[in-house]
Design a protein around this motif. Structure first.
Motif, mmCIF file in Angstrom:
data_model
loop_
_atom_site.group_PDB
_atom_site.id
_atom_site.type_symbol
_atom_site.label_atom_id
_atom_site.label_comp_id
_atom_site.label_asym_id
_atom_site.label_seq_id
_atom_site.Cartn_x
_atom_site.Cartn_y
_atom_site.Cartn_z
ATOM 1 N N CYS A 19 0.726 -1.414 -0.118
ATOM 2 C CA CYS A 19 0.186 -0.088 0.010
ATOM 3 C C CYS A 19 0.889 1.085 -0.080
ATOM 4 O O CYS A 19 0.523 2.382 -0.705
ATOM 5 N N MET A 20 2.063 1.194 0.686
ATOM 6 C CA MET A 20 3.031 2.336 0.542
ATOM 7 C C MET A 20 3.504 2.590 -0.809
ATOM 8 O O MET A 20 3.701 3.795 -1.185
ATOM 9 N N ASP A 31 -5.714 8.816 -5.047
ATOM 10 C CA ASP A 31 -5.132 7.695 -4.940
ATOM 11 C C ASP A 31 -3.996 7.379 -3.931
ATOM 12 O O ASP A 31 -4.116 6.569 -2.979
ATOM 13 N N ARG A 32 -3.580 8.464 -3.653
ATOM 14 C CA ARG A 32 -2.430 8.518 -2.637
ATOM 15 C C ARG A 32 -3.153 8.642 -1.241
ATOM 16 O O ARG A 32 -2.817 8.125 -0.144
ATOM 17 N N ALA A 33 -4.204 9.455 -1.114
ATOM 18 C CA ALA A 33 -4.843 9.551 -0.008
ATOM 19 C C ALA A 33 -5.657 8.176 0.612
ATOM 20 O O ALA A 33 -5.714 8.059 1.919
ATOM 21 N N VAL A 34 -5.981 7.487 -0.233
ATOM 22 C CA VAL A 34 -6.683 6.375 -0.180
ATOM 23 C C VAL A 34 -5.760 5.306 0.411
ATOM 24 O O VAL A 34 -5.922 4.422 1.409
ATOM 25 N N ALA A 35 -4.326 5.438 -0.337
ATOM 26 C CA ALA A 35 -3.511 4.394 0.158
ATOM 27 C C ALA A 35 -2.870 4.751 1.613
ATOM 28 O O ALA A 35 -2.679 3.683 2.329
ATOM 29 N N ASN A 37 -4.842 5.720 3.899
ATOM 30 C CA ASN A 37 -5.929 5.322 4.664
ATOM 31 C C ASN A 37 -5.849 3.979 5.022
ATOM 32 O O ASN A 37 -5.896 3.305 5.761
ATOM 33 N N MET A 38 -5.617 3.216 3.867
ATOM 34 C CA MET A 38 -5.389 1.707 3.865
ATOM 35 C C MET A 38 -4.309 1.419 4.796
ATOM 36 O O MET A 38 -4.546 0.507 5.637
ATOM 37 N N VAL A 39 -3.082 1.984 4.519
ATOM 38 C CA VAL A 39 -2.096 1.709 5.537
ATOM 39 C C VAL A 39 -2.342 1.751 7.230
ATOM 40 O O VAL A 39 -2.028 1.041 7.923
ATOM 41 N N ALA A 40 -3.051 2.930 7.313
ATOM 42 C CA ALA A 40 -3.352 3.205 8.819
ATOM 43 C C ALA A 40 -4.361 2.173 9.343
ATOM 44 O O ALA A 40 -4.247 1.833 10.405
ATOM 45 N N VAL A 41 -5.379 1.779 8.503
ATOM 46 C CA VAL A 41 -6.178 0.563 8.994
ATOM 47 C C VAL A 41 -5.345 -0.545 9.260
ATOM 48 O O VAL A 41 -5.694 -1.458 10.239
ATOM 49 N N LYS A 42 -4.631 -0.755 8.462
ATOM 50 C CA LYS A 42 -3.664 -2.380 8.354
ATOM 51 C C LYS A 42 -2.821 -2.206 9.729
ATOM 52 O O LYS A 42 -2.509 -3.005 10.279
ATOM 53 N N ILE A 43 -2.201 -0.994 9.912
ATOM 54 C CA ILE A 43 -1.411 -0.645 10.852
ATOM 55 C C ILE A 43 -2.330 -0.937 12.411
ATOM 56 O O ILE A 43 -1.755 -1.466 13.368
ATOM 57 N N MET A 44 -3.554 -0.427 12.531
ATOM 58 C CA MET A 44 -4.503 -0.735 13.688
ATOM 59 C C MET A 44 -4.551 -2.023 13.939
ATOM 60 O O MET A 44 -4.672 -2.477 14.883
ATOM 61 N N ILE A 45 -5.019 -2.667 12.695
ATOM 62 C CA ILE A 45 -5.138 -4.180 13.008
ATOM 63 C C ILE A 45 -3.626 -4.940 13.676
ATOM 64 O O ILE A 45 -3.978 -5.975 14.367
ATOM 65 N N ILE A 46 -2.652 -4.383 12.848
ATOM 66 C CA ILE A 46 -1.263 -5.134 13.363
ATOM 67 C C ILE A 46 -1.231 -4.608 15.006
ATOM 68 O O ILE A 46 -0.572 -5.422 15.762
ATOM 69 N N LEU A 65 -7.042 2.964 19.082
ATOM 70 C CA LEU A 65 -8.399 3.870 18.941
ATOM 71 C C LEU A 65 -7.756 5.389 18.547
ATOM 72 O O LEU A 65 -8.394 6.216 18.096
ATOM 73 N N GLY A 66 -6.775 5.473 19.683
ATOM 74 C CA GLY A 66 -6.271 6.891 19.315
ATOM 75 C C GLY A 66 -5.459 7.163 17.715
ATOM 76 O O GLY A 66 -5.838 8.192 17.195
ATOM 77 N N TYR A 67 -4.947 6.036 17.316
ATOM 78 C CA TYR A 67 -4.380 5.994 15.896
ATOM 79 C C TYR A 67 -5.606 6.439 14.977
ATOM 80 O O TYR A 67 -5.458 6.921 14.003
ATOM 81 N N ALA A 68 -6.748 5.576 15.159
ATOM 82 C CA ALA A 68 -8.098 5.809 14.518
ATOM 83 C C ALA A 68 -8.291 7.149 14.474
ATOM 84 O O ALA A 68 -8.800 7.586 13.267
ATOM 85 N N LEU A 69 -8.387 7.485 15.362
ATOM 86 C CA LEU A 69 -9.234 9.111 15.572
ATOM 87 C C LEU A 69 -8.084 9.984 14.823
ATOM 88 O O LEU A 69 -8.495 10.871 13.838
ATOM 89 N N LEU A 70 -6.658 9.774 14.895
ATOM 90 C CA LEU A 70 -5.823 10.620 13.940
ATOM 91 C C LEU A 70 -5.986 10.449 12.491
ATOM 92 O O LEU A 70 -6.039 11.441 11.694
ATOM 93 N N ASN A 71 -6.278 9.155 12.189
ATOM 94 C CA ASN A 71 -6.548 8.866 11.041
ATOM 95 C C ASN A 71 -7.661 9.410 10.243
ATOM 96 O O ASN A 71 -7.696 9.860 9.140
ATOM 97 N N PHE A 72 -8.824 9.464 11.074
ATOM 98 C CA PHE A 72 -9.994 10.035 10.693
ATOM 99 C C PHE A 72 -9.920 11.569 10.480
ATOM 100 O O PHE A 72 -10.538 12.186 9.435
#
Length: 88
Positions: A19-20, A31-35, A37-46, A65-72
């Protein structure tokens, strides 16, 4: 079971790298913004998988949750910028 979680974390790490690559070489800003966001979601799962492996899920849930808030918030800021620029 920890081996399974570790394998899933490594697989998600590989997907983060892919994704990076899309984020750095994307054809457009959207496309870069979506990528990103995808990286952030995968990092939250990790992060959550790391919590299961370590045995401190509650601590890693708070971090995720803090990382999700920053991503949002960053997604909203990027959307506002792209809308003002005329990309959306």
């Amino acid at each position: 079971m920890n081996g399974f979680y570790l394998a899933m974390s490594l697989t998600l790490g590989l997907l983060v790298v892919m994704c990076m690559y899309r984020g750095f070489g994307g054809p457009g800003l959207l496309d870069r913004a979506v990528a990103v966001n995808m990286v952030a979601v995968k990092i939250m799962i990790i992060l959550l998988l790391m919590g299961v492996i370590v045995g401190r899920v509650e601590m890693f849930v708070d971090i995720a949750l803090g990382y999700a808030l920053l991503n949002f918030i960053s997604s909203l800021a990027a959307a506002k910028y792209l809308e003002k620029k005329g990309e959306l």
